[in-house]
Design an enzyme around this catalytic site. Structure first.
Site, PDB file in Angstrom:
ATOM      1  N   LYS A 116       0.809  -1.221   0.000  1.00  0.00           N
ATOM      2  CA  LYS A 116       0.000   0.000   0.000  1.00  0.00           C
ATOM      3  C   LYS A 116       0.844   1.273   0.000  1.00  0.00           C
ATOM      4  CE  LYS A 116      -3.929  -2.051   2.400  1.00  0.00           C
ATOM      5  NZ  LYS A 116      -5.052  -2.027   1.460  1.00  0.00           N
ATOM      6  N   GLU A 200      -2.946   7.061   7.803  1.00  0.00           N
ATOM      7  CA  GLU A 200      -3.791   7.821   6.882  1.00  0.00           C
ATOM      8  C   GLU A 200      -4.798   8.608   7.702  1.00  0.00           C
ATOM      9  OE1 GLU A 200      -4.243   4.896   3.031  1.00  0.00           O
ATOM     10  OE2 GLU A 200      -6.065   5.460   4.068  1.00  0.00           O
ATOM     11  N   HIS A 235     -15.430  -4.383   6.555  1.00  0.00           N
ATOM     12  CA  HIS A 235     -14.652  -4.132   5.332  1.00  0.00           C
ATOM     13  C   HIS A 235     -14.898  -5.163   4.232  1.00  0.00           C
ATOM     14  CE1 HIS A 235     -12.810  -1.257   7.895  1.00  0.00           C
ATOM     15  NE2 HIS A 235     -12.189  -2.146   8.623  1.00  0.00           N
ATOM     16  N   ARG A 292      -6.670  -7.838 -10.189  1.00  0.00           N
ATOM     17  CA  ARG A 292      -7.367  -9.079 -10.557  1.00  0.00           C
ATOM     18  C   ARG A 292      -8.804  -8.736 -10.942  1.00  0.00           C
ATOM     19  NH1 ARG A 292     -10.643  -8.824  -6.112  1.00  0.00           N
ATOM     20  NH2 ARG A 292      -9.602  -8.192  -4.199  1.00  0.00           N
TER      21      ARG A 292
HETATM   22  P1  ADP Z   1      -7.861  -3.883   2.782  1.00  0.00           P
HETATM   23  O1  ADP Z   1      -6.873  -4.021   1.662  1.00  0.00           O
HETATM   24  O2  ADP Z   1      -7.361  -4.421   4.085  1.00  0.00           O
HETATM   25  O3  ADP Z   1      -9.233  -4.361   2.422  1.00  0.00           O
HETATM   26  P2  ADP Z   1      -8.455  -1.084   2.144  1.00  0.00           P
HETATM   27  O4  ADP Z   1      -7.382  -0.054   2.106  1.00  0.00           O
HETATM   28  O5  ADP Z   1      -8.974  -1.575   0.830  1.00  0.00           O
HETATM   29  O6  ADP Z   1      -7.963  -2.302   3.059  1.00  0.00           O
HETATM   30  O7  ADP Z   1      -9.681  -0.562   2.992  1.00  0.00           O
HETATM   31  C1  ADP Z   1     -10.782  -1.392   3.296  1.00  0.00           C
HETATM   32  C2  ADP Z   1     -11.918  -0.557   3.843  1.00  0.00           C
HETATM   33  O8  ADP Z   1     -11.494   0.138   5.045  1.00  0.00           O
HETATM   34  C3  ADP Z   1     -12.424   0.548   2.910  1.00  0.00           C
HETATM   35  O9  ADP Z   1     -13.379   0.082   1.991  1.00  0.00           O
HETATM   36  C4  ADP Z   1     -13.025   1.512   3.915  1.00  0.00           C
HETATM   37  O10 ADP Z   1     -14.291   1.042   4.331  1.00  0.00           O
HETATM   38  C5  ADP Z   1     -12.070   1.426   5.108  1.00  0.00           C
HETATM   39  N1  ADP Z   1     -10.983   2.455   5.044  1.00  0.00           N
HETATM   40  C6  ADP Z   1      -9.749   2.296   4.510  1.00  0.00           C
HETATM   41  N2  ADP Z   1      -9.028   3.435   4.610  1.00  0.00           N
HETATM   42  C7  ADP Z   1      -9.822   4.334   5.215  1.00  0.00           C
HETATM   43  C8  ADP Z   1      -9.650   5.712   5.621  1.00  0.00           C
HETATM   44  N3  ADP Z   1      -8.515   6.365   5.418  1.00  0.00           N
HETATM   45  N4  ADP Z   1     -10.692   6.328   6.236  1.00  0.00           N
HETATM   46  C9  ADP Z   1     -11.856   5.672   6.465  1.00  0.00           C
HETATM   47  N5  ADP Z   1     -12.072   4.392   6.130  1.00  0.00           N
HETATM   48  C10 ADP Z   1     -11.077   3.717   5.496  1.00  0.00           C
END
Ligand code: ADP
Length: 504
Positions: A116, A200, A235, A292
């Protein structure tokens, strides 16, 4: 040219890929674990090869056995589907080293987007907006406190190697910081063997909106519009739709360009998805790129008329994209409900067992991508997703009404499912208004208001009996169910629908 594709997966996605191959005139080879020897995907394929015991680490995650199976079957290409080895750069390399075509992106792009932090740095080079936060992992919490104050609490600690929401922690105030970083890092270390975490800004109540892209090996890359996937639980996405009720033409164009830039930044080839968080003012921030095919790809197919799996295969063969950005038109609205063998009234606990009766909905605007049939077993070893129910409508409202109709026709007896839960969401005023956020489920379904699935033995037995013995009359069935909770009527209702559907 590819003649035979080995599918390194199981369930609904294996069948989805088999269907695309057959339409292209290609032969297919499937793999299966011990518990899957009689699974639906094994029956649908031209050839099937056992690859080991039921646990996925002994079968679907065994790249060596899968490549051996591909060679044995005479396949010349491997499609990984999603999950399992789909985002494993090492496996992609093994496939190519074995002289097989990898129907997926270059391993370097998988690696870069799988980290990431590296992904944030990469897309920022092309000015793609990212969530405000760090570009580097935290090595000493106390040295970064000032920087965090500038971002402002609450913040989110995330694992660089993260996936599935693991290694994430919300931190609301500075005194929670140190312990949260430690906890997130150790969770990440045990889940991914990589304890790097970064920070973040935490976006309150964001919407999850993602862009589908297609990129060929000749430098052409196009976006195919967005999907909104804000209805999530822990999530994990539960309901997806295209287009997003939030996006307008300007936002779509900006996000599409950002997604194409993100793909270009890592030399992407094949189908991919760029995920963004968005706020209700239509600001959006890069979250990650999934290298993917996504579970929810059918909603994009329904509104664009493009078969993404066929495009993946053509791209892997080296063909140039036959579509240009101007060819992409979004028509109508599509919704996908993930039908999982889970019990929503019991914290969505997995529900395993045998599907004793099964009938899919059909009719105008309905698409079912399913991995099961009557008699299928739902094993404990894998993802509980058993089918994806999609509807298309000329408008969002028509797609919703169709979904309600299709959900009410769907009959699955033997395991608990999320069907009833989806019906409740389709009726929810906030959902109908398109007023969505990733906190939708917590906000509107705080545990107790999630409808109970039908788990009463007597009622279930009556429902199954109705599926089997069509001489049972509906009034007697209704009597059996008398006194049962409202949702139990539904099981009986569904079994009656099944009975009527038998044409007798
Ligand atoms: P993973 O790869 O573990 O699934 P992601 O970065 O895709 O993690 O984030 C998964 C979910 O977490 C997002 O869809 C959102 O709901 C929440 N999320 C991620 N980053 C943030 C953020 N900076 N602020 C609020 N919610 C977040």
């Amino acid at each position: 040219m590819i003649k035979k594709v080995l599918i390194a997966n199981r369930g609904e996605i294996a069948i989805r890929i088999i269907r695309a191959c057959h339409e292209l005139g290609l032969r297919t080879a499937a793999v299966f674990s011990d518990v899957d020897s009689n699974a639906f995907h094994v029956r649908m394929t031209d050839q099937a090869i056992g690859i080991g015991p039921s646990s996925s680490s002994e079968s679907y995650l065994r790249g060596d056995r899968i490549i051996e199976a591909a060679k044995k079957s005479g396949a010349d290409a491997i499609h990984p589907g999603y999950g399992f080895l789909a985002e494993n750069a090492g496996f992609a390399r093994m496939v190519m080293d074995a002289g097989l075509v990898w129907i997926g992106p270059p391993p370097e792009a998988i690696e870069l987007m799988g980290d990431k932090l590296a992904a944030r740095r990469s897309v920022q080079k092309l000015n793609v907006p990212v969530v405000p936060g760090f570009q580097k992992e935290i090595d000493d919490v106390n040295r970064v406190r000032d920087e965090i104050d500038k971002i402002g609490y609450p913040i989110l600690i995330k694992a660089a190697a993260g996936g599935g929401g693991k290694g994430m922690r919300i931190v609301k105030s500075p005194d929670e910081l140190e312990s949260a970083v430690k906890a997130a890092s150790s969770e990440a270390k045990s889940a991914f063997a990589d304890g790097r975490v970064y920070i973040e800004k935490y976006i309150p109540s964001p919407r999850h909106i993602e862009i589908q892209i297609l990129s060929d090996s000749h430098g052409n890359c196009i976006s195919l519009g967005e999907r909104e996937c804000s209805i999530q639980r822990r999530h994990q996405k539960l309901i997806e739709e295209a287009p997003s009720p939030l996006a307008d033409e300007t936002m779509r164009e900006k996000m599409g360009k950002a997604a194409v830039d993100a793909a270009r930044s890592c030399g992407y080839v094949n189908a991919g998805t760029v995920e963004f968080l968005a706020d209700n003012d239509r600001n959006f921030y890069f979250l990650e790129m999934n290298t993917r095919l996504q579970v929810e790809h059918p909603v994009t197919e329904l509104v664009t008329g493009i078969d993404l799996v066929k495009e993946q295969i053509r791209i892997a063969e080296g063909a140039e994209l036959s579509l240009r950005q101007n060819d992409i038109q979004i028509r109508g609205h599509a919704i996908e409900c993930r039908v999982c063998a889970e019990d929503p009234s019991n914290s969505f606990m997995p529900s395993t067992g045998q599907i004793r009766s099964y009938r899919e909905p059909s009719g105008p605007g309905v698409r079912v991508d399913s991995g099961v049939i009557e008699g299928s077993r739902v094993p404990i070893y894998y993802d509980p997703l058993i089918a994806k129910l999609c509807t298309w409508g000329g408008t969002r409202l028509e797609a919703i009404e169709r979904m309600k109709r299709a959900l009410s026709e769907y009959c699955i007896c033997g395991v608990s499912t999320t069907l009833g839960f989806h019906e409740t969401v389709m009726d929810h005023p906030a959902f109908r208004r398109g007023d969505l956020s990733t906190h939708f489920i917590e906000e509107h379904f705080g545990g107790s208001s999630i409808p109970a699935e039908d788990d009463d033995d007597i009622v279930e037995a009556a429902a199954v009996a109705a599926c089997i013995f069509d001489f049972l009359d509906s009034k007697r069935l209704a009597t059996v169910a008398m006194g049962a909770a409202g949702s139990r009527w539904k099981t009986v209702g569904r079994s009656e629908a099944l009975k009527r559907g038998s044409g007798k």
